[in-house]
Design a protein around this motif. Structure first.
Motif, PDB file in Angstrom:
ATOM      1  N   ASP A 172       0.864  -1.226  -0.159  1.00  0.00           N
ATOM      2  CA  ASP A 172       0.266  -0.285   0.211  1.00  0.00           C
ATOM      3  C   ASP A 172       0.768   1.541   0.430  1.00  0.00           C
ATOM      4  O   ASP A 172       0.454   2.296  -0.406  1.00  0.00           O
ATOM      5  N   LYS A 173       2.157   1.322   0.600  1.00  0.00           N
ATOM      6  CA  LYS A 173       2.770   2.435   0.899  1.00  0.00           C
ATOM      7  C   LYS A 173       3.334   2.798  -0.678  1.00  0.00           C
ATOM      8  O   LYS A 173       4.455   3.256  -0.412  1.00  0.00           O
ATOM      9  N   ARG A 175       2.763   2.770  -4.156  1.00  0.00           N
ATOM     10  CA  ARG A 175       1.566   2.723  -5.139  1.00  0.00           C
ATOM     11  C   ARG A 175       2.243   4.739  -4.705  1.00  0.00           C
ATOM     12  O   ARG A 175       1.490   5.532  -4.164  1.00  0.00           O
ATOM     13  N   ASN A 177       1.084   8.111  -6.910  1.00  0.00           N
ATOM     14  CA  ASN A 177      -0.343   8.745  -7.076  1.00  0.00           C
ATOM     15  C   ASN A 177      -0.852   8.250  -8.950  1.00  0.00           C
ATOM     16  O   ASN A 177      -1.986   8.852  -8.793  1.00  0.00           O
ATOM     17  N   THR A 178       0.249   8.136  -9.507  1.00  0.00           N
ATOM     18  CA  THR A 178      -0.339   8.346 -10.678  1.00  0.00           C
ATOM     19  C   THR A 178      -1.175   6.987 -11.002  1.00  0.00           C
ATOM     20  O   THR A 178      -1.725   6.469 -12.497  1.00  0.00           O
TER      21      THR A 178
ATOM     22  N   SER B 352      -6.251  -2.444   3.372  1.00  0.00           N
ATOM     23  CA  SER B 352      -5.211  -2.471   2.585  1.00  0.00           C
ATOM     24  C   SER B 352      -6.204  -2.569   1.010  1.00  0.00           C
ATOM     25  O   SER B 352      -5.895  -1.371   0.635  1.00  0.00           O
ATOM     26  N   LEU B 355      -7.515   0.942   0.970  1.00  0.00           N
ATOM     27  CA  LEU B 355      -6.542   1.827   0.079  1.00  0.00           C
ATOM     28  C   LEU B 355      -6.236   1.862  -1.368  1.00  0.00           C
ATOM     29  O   LEU B 355      -6.071   2.883  -1.913  1.00  0.00           O
ATOM     30  N   ALA B 356      -6.283   0.292  -1.339  1.00  0.00           N
ATOM     31  CA  ALA B 356      -6.599   0.207  -3.266  1.00  0.00           C
ATOM     32  C   ALA B 356      -7.614   0.860  -3.944  1.00  0.00           C
ATOM     33  O   ALA B 356      -7.447   1.447  -4.867  1.00  0.00           O
ATOM     34  N   GLN B 359      -6.783   4.825  -3.657  1.00  0.00           N
ATOM     35  CA  GLN B 359      -6.017   5.006  -4.145  1.00  0.00           C
ATOM     36  C   GLN B 359      -5.874   5.169  -6.027  1.00  0.00           C
ATOM     37  O   GLN B 359      -5.656   5.605  -7.178  1.00  0.00           O
ATOM     38  N   SER B 363      -5.609   7.823  -8.173  1.00  0.00           N
ATOM     39  CA  SER B 363      -4.885   7.603 -10.153  1.00  0.00           C
ATOM     40  C   SER B 363      -6.031   7.608 -11.190  1.00  0.00           C
ATOM     41  O   SER B 363      -5.226   8.781 -12.399  1.00  0.00           O
ATOM     42  N   LEU B 369      -5.061  13.245  -4.095  1.00  0.00           N
ATOM     43  CA  LEU B 369      -4.263  12.285  -2.843  1.00  0.00           C
ATOM     44  C   LEU B 369      -3.294  12.958  -2.504  1.00  0.00           C
ATOM     45  O   LEU B 369      -2.148  13.544  -2.944  1.00  0.00           O
ATOM     46  N   SER B 372       1.389   7.655  -1.188  1.00  0.00           N
ATOM     47  CA  SER B 372       1.041   7.016  -0.311  1.00  0.00           C
ATOM     48  C   SER B 372       1.430   6.204   1.079  1.00  0.00           C
ATOM     49  O   SER B 372       1.231   4.910   1.412  1.00  0.00           O
ATOM     50  N   ARG B 373       2.957   7.336   0.954  1.00  0.00           N
ATOM     51  CA  ARG B 373       3.392   6.133   2.150  1.00  0.00           C
ATOM     52  C   ARG B 373       3.287   7.038   3.464  1.00  0.00           C
ATOM     53  O   ARG B 373       3.678   6.217   4.064  1.00  0.00           O
ATOM     54  N   ASP B 375       0.270   6.635   4.248  1.00  0.00           N
ATOM     55  CA  ASP B 375      -0.373   5.253   5.008  1.00  0.00           C
ATOM     56  C   ASP B 375      -2.145   6.040   5.273  1.00  0.00           C
ATOM     57  O   ASP B 375      -2.578   6.755   4.280  1.00  0.00           O
TER      58      ASP B 375
END
Lengths: 445, 396
Positions: A172-173, A175, A177-178, B352, B355-356, B359, B363, B369, B372-373, B375
């Motif tokens: 998860d960390k 990905r 943003n694109t 998870s 989050l997917a 995200q 995207s 956003l 992603s780090r 979290d």
């Protein structure tokens, strides 16, 4: 008896030896094999393997690739400070020396893809090629297009290639943003206690029977399992303390069947090891020397954290004490602590509600230079001229990282500082100048 | 195993065919790259520029002109038309010979490359930018016998901006030299460009010869299309009127108008293959083309999103309403999402998966956003208005 790995396309004896070399990881290895397919089949473009430290991620992956003699490139991203080094290592191990040297000086991803395409058109893949990137979380900090590029490498170069990413961080960390091509996620769970026991018991000492070593590992895990499940750490501790365990047997004080006696002998020793050698307070060499000295009952060497005492000049000590008081006392209370004829203050007014929580829990607060000097003059008994040496001592305390400069807006005009030493340290310092610091601290009133 | 998942345009292997029927003929004529016989509705501007350049050529002096207007109003086309007619006039010896050079700010890697390109087009010399500037300076400031007037067209002027503005300054300063005989025509999109980005020294050199191109009205757009089609009968009158009214109401961009017409012919052709119709582009085809090109793709994207994604967007809006803010952390939104899942009778997602989902929406730019780090602490904002999201979610 472990489950035999089964897979078509590879010879049985190779798989047999592979099974033996991967204890307690049969399930993961067989998933990996299933994903890889037969050597000439296309595999999934990218696989992401994650799990805790020392859960056998790179060991299993590399072992499988080596044992089955598949063409692969194993690169650790820690070593690759620039993408160029990464590309070079990949090309070097997949195509040999001449390929890597034909990369331009500062290669971009497109250079790499172009060269890869050119090379694989000369010798197309008969088997799937694998690129294993260890510590893949560092890819995120390199160029933005690197991680998405590697995940799509199969499509970009149009070759039978699979990228395997290994990391301790969850996907998860990763990905951006694109968005990117999602890899398959494969999790390596932690070893259980029984599995750790099984793996650690494999490397026994040749001059002692297997059962004895297994018993020793059992004791070791009993002591250490609650704090440490890292296989590498445990293995290191096991190797380090085994001679001590064997001492009674060598001396003839105990037999191999006297399990209770052996346990009584080793257990306090292991507990001590947890406080010293596990925290790296003393190095393993020192620990071994210490074990030899044990008979003479020599004084135990001091650990690293015992060396916190620093020799400072007289006024520097007072400056540091003043800085500590300024950092941990509210400015409101300065009058009460440092003025001789302060007005009468009732305790009830004196304590404000929000200040009842300990300042030592909240950490040091910044203070201006003026306040530091005011406290300093009040604390030092003799008259001290504000010479250049006093001010230069303040700045050298900053370079020693005993003080830190807060907010680098102005160096000369009213700089602000924080005190960065612990209570133990400052107590030791104030004892050397016979100053009772606890009496001046608001928290301990 | 998914291979070639990246969408791409298929490459053309055969050359384009010559038009076979009426619709294809119309499409070829309506293409932006086909040069029209005349430029309708820009006669006044054409005349102004023509007389400006002609007078400078005849007098043997130099000058600057600044042309502005929103995209698709025919600035570049008009100037090219002017130059074409001037070149014709020069061939018939009505005016002295002149030389035409064109540079485009968009085609340059660096503003200083302008010097290099001008020099190359003037004298086939290659030089570094500094050297080229010196050579040009010398050329324009020294008298030379038999020197002909140079007309320089600078397109996309705003990209020639540098910190010291020396490229612009030189471009406007050269025409004022006594022996330069240089006419500079500059084109940009904004009307107040000289006031906004040029320092006084440069703006004064530019002078006061300004011209602004107004956006086309619907009548003008209709006239443009009719003149382009030139008696090729492919459109119904009403259809043309609808296109031009729509485009005039939005931007007045002629290129956009042509694109819609071309798309409408394609839709018409597609329909004609199914059932026999008149073969003319009618209102419905144009409506379909307009819908395709003007409708917001966000709403379509939301209404085509998966159940969990739609639920997540709903959770975002609920959380925004609760907080009274336009921003929330993923943590907060996710709690709402789980509550919504239970209400809807769906299996709640894990973090998870949540989050997917988040995200994926990020995207596709439906959400804005943070990296992603961060979290669960990453902050979520909507990239579309809440009303749009609600509208898209209601239409099932």
């Amino acid at each position: 008896m472990p489950v035999q790995l089964q897979h078509s396309g590879y010879s049985a004896e190779k798989l047999q030896s592979l099974t033996e070399s991967l204890p307690c990881r049969e399930a993961q290895a067989s998933t990996l094999l299933a994903l890889m397919g037969e050597p000439d089949q296309y595999s999934y473009p990218s696989i992401f393997i994650y799990g805790h430290r020392a859960s056998g991620k790179s060991y299993v992956t590399l072992r499988v690739l080596k044992e089955l003699e598949l063409p692969h490139a194993a690169v650790s991203c820690v070593e690759c400070v620039s993408p160029g080094l990464l590309f070079e290592q990949v090309l070097l191990s997949l195509f040999g020396h001449t390929a890597a040297s034909s990369l331009p000086r500062c290669p971009s991803l497109s250079d790499f893809v172009r060269l890869y395409k050119q090379l694989c058109s000369q010798n197309p893949a008969k088997q799937t090629r694998y690129i294993v990137l260890d510590r893949a979380e560092l890819l995120r900090d390199m160029e933005v297009n690197l991680l998405p590029g590697f995940l799509r490498l199969q499509e970009l170069v149009d070759d039978n290639v699979t990228v395997i990413l290994l990391s301790e961080i969850v996907w998860d960390k990763f990905r951006p943003n694109t968005g990117l091509f999602e890899p398959l996620l494969l999790h390596f769970p932690d070893y259980t206690k029984a599995e750790l026991q099984k793996i650690l018991a494999r490397d026994s000492h040749p001059s002692y029977p297997q059962e004895l070593y297994s018993f020793y590992i059992n004791i070791l895990l009993g002591v250490f399992y609650s704090v440490c499940r890292d296989l590498r750490e445990l293995r290191h501790l096991a190797a380090l303390n085994f001679p001590k365990f064997c001492e009674p047997l060598e001396n003839g004080e105990a037999k191999e069947s006297d399990t209770h006696k052996l346990w009584r002998n080793i257990e306090p020793h292991l507990k001590k090891a947890m406080q010293t050698v596990y925290l790296r307070e003393i190095s393993s060499v020192q620990w071994e020397q210490q074990q030899e000295m044990m008979e003479k009952e020599a004084m135990a060497p001091k650990g690293l954290s015992a060396y916190t005492h620093v020799e400072l000049p007289y006024y520097s000590k007072f400056l540091l004490i003043a800085a500590y008081l300024a950092s941990y006392n509210p400015a409101r209370t300065d009058r009460r602590f440092f003025l001789k004829h302060h007005g009468k203050m009732k305790k009830t007014n004196f304590l404000k509600k929000h200040e009842k929580t300990s300042n030592h829990l909240l950490g040091p607060k910044p203070f201006p230079l003026d306040r530091l000097l005011a406290i300093f003059y009040s604390v030092v008994d003799s008259r001290v001229a504000p010479t250049a040496s006093v001010f230069s001592q303040i700045s050298s305390l900053v370079t020693l990282q005993l003080l830190t400069l807060v907010g680098h807006d102005d160096q000369l005009d009213s700089p602000k500082y924080k005190c960065a030493v612990s209570l133990d340290f400052i107590c030791a310092i104030s004892r050397t100048v016979s100053f009772d610091i606890v009496r001046y601290l608001y928290d301990f009133l | 195993t998914p291979r070639y998942a990246t969408p791409s345009i298929p490459s053309r292997t055969q050359p384009a065919r010559t038009p076979g029927n009426v619709l294809e003929e119309a499409r070829a004529r309506l293409h932006v790259s086909s040069v029209p016989e005349s430029l309708p509705c820009r006669e006044q501007e054409f005349q102004d520029i023509y007389s400006f350049v002609e007078s400078k050529i005849i007098d043997g002096t130099g000058g600057c002109m600044y042309i502005s207007g929103v995209p698709g109003t025919g600035k570049t086309a008009t100037v090219h038309e002017v130059i074409r007619s001037l070149q014709q006039a020069a061939e018939q010896d009505e005016i002295p010979q002149f030389r035409f050079i064109e540079i485009n700010g968009m085609k340059m890697t660096d503003p200083h490359q302008a010097y290099v390109q001008i020099l190359q087009k003037l004298s086939d010399q290659k030089a570094t930018p500094d050297h080229a500037a010196a050579l040009l300076e010398k050329r324009f400031s020294n008298p030379a016998p038999k020197k002909e007037t140079t007309v320089l067209l600078v397109d996309e002027l705003d990209l020639l901006w540098t910190r010291k503005q020396n490229v612009m300054y030189n471009l406007f300063d050269w025409p004022t030299r006594r022996h330069a005989r240089l006419v500079v025509l500059t084109i940009a999109n904004t009307m107040d460009l000289p006031e906004r980005i040029m320092i006084n020294r440069v703006a004064s050199r530019l002078g006061l010869t300004r011209m602004s191109f107004q956006p086309y009205s619907f009548k003008q757009l209709q006239q443009i299309i009719t003149s382009r089609l030139n008696r090729v009968k492919a459109f119904e009158e009403d259809a043309l009127q609808l296109v031009s009214r729509k485009v005039a109401a939005l931007s007045g961009d002629a290129r956009r108008c042509l694109d819609i017409c071309r798309r409408a012919t394609e839709i018409c052709e597609h329909d004609a293959s199914d059932k026999n119709t008149t073969g003319l582009v009618n209102m419905s085809h144009v409506m379909a083309a307009l819908d395709e090109m003007f409708s917001s793709s966000y709403i379509t994207a939301i209404s085509c999103a998966s159940v969990q994604e739609q639920l997540f967007l709903r959770a975002v809006i609920t959380e925004f309403r609760r907080l009274g803010l336009e921003e929330a952390t993923f943590q907060q939104v996710f709690l709402q999402h789980q509550a919504l899942c239970r209400v809807e009778g769906l299996q709640p997602l894990s973090v998870s998966e949540g989050l997917a989902v988040c995200q994926r929406l990020g995207s596709s730019r439906l959400l804005l956003l943070e990296p992603s780090r961060l979290d669960v602490l990453l902050r979520v904002r909507l990239n579309v208005s809440q009303d749009d999201v609600l509208y898209a979610l209601k239409t099932d």
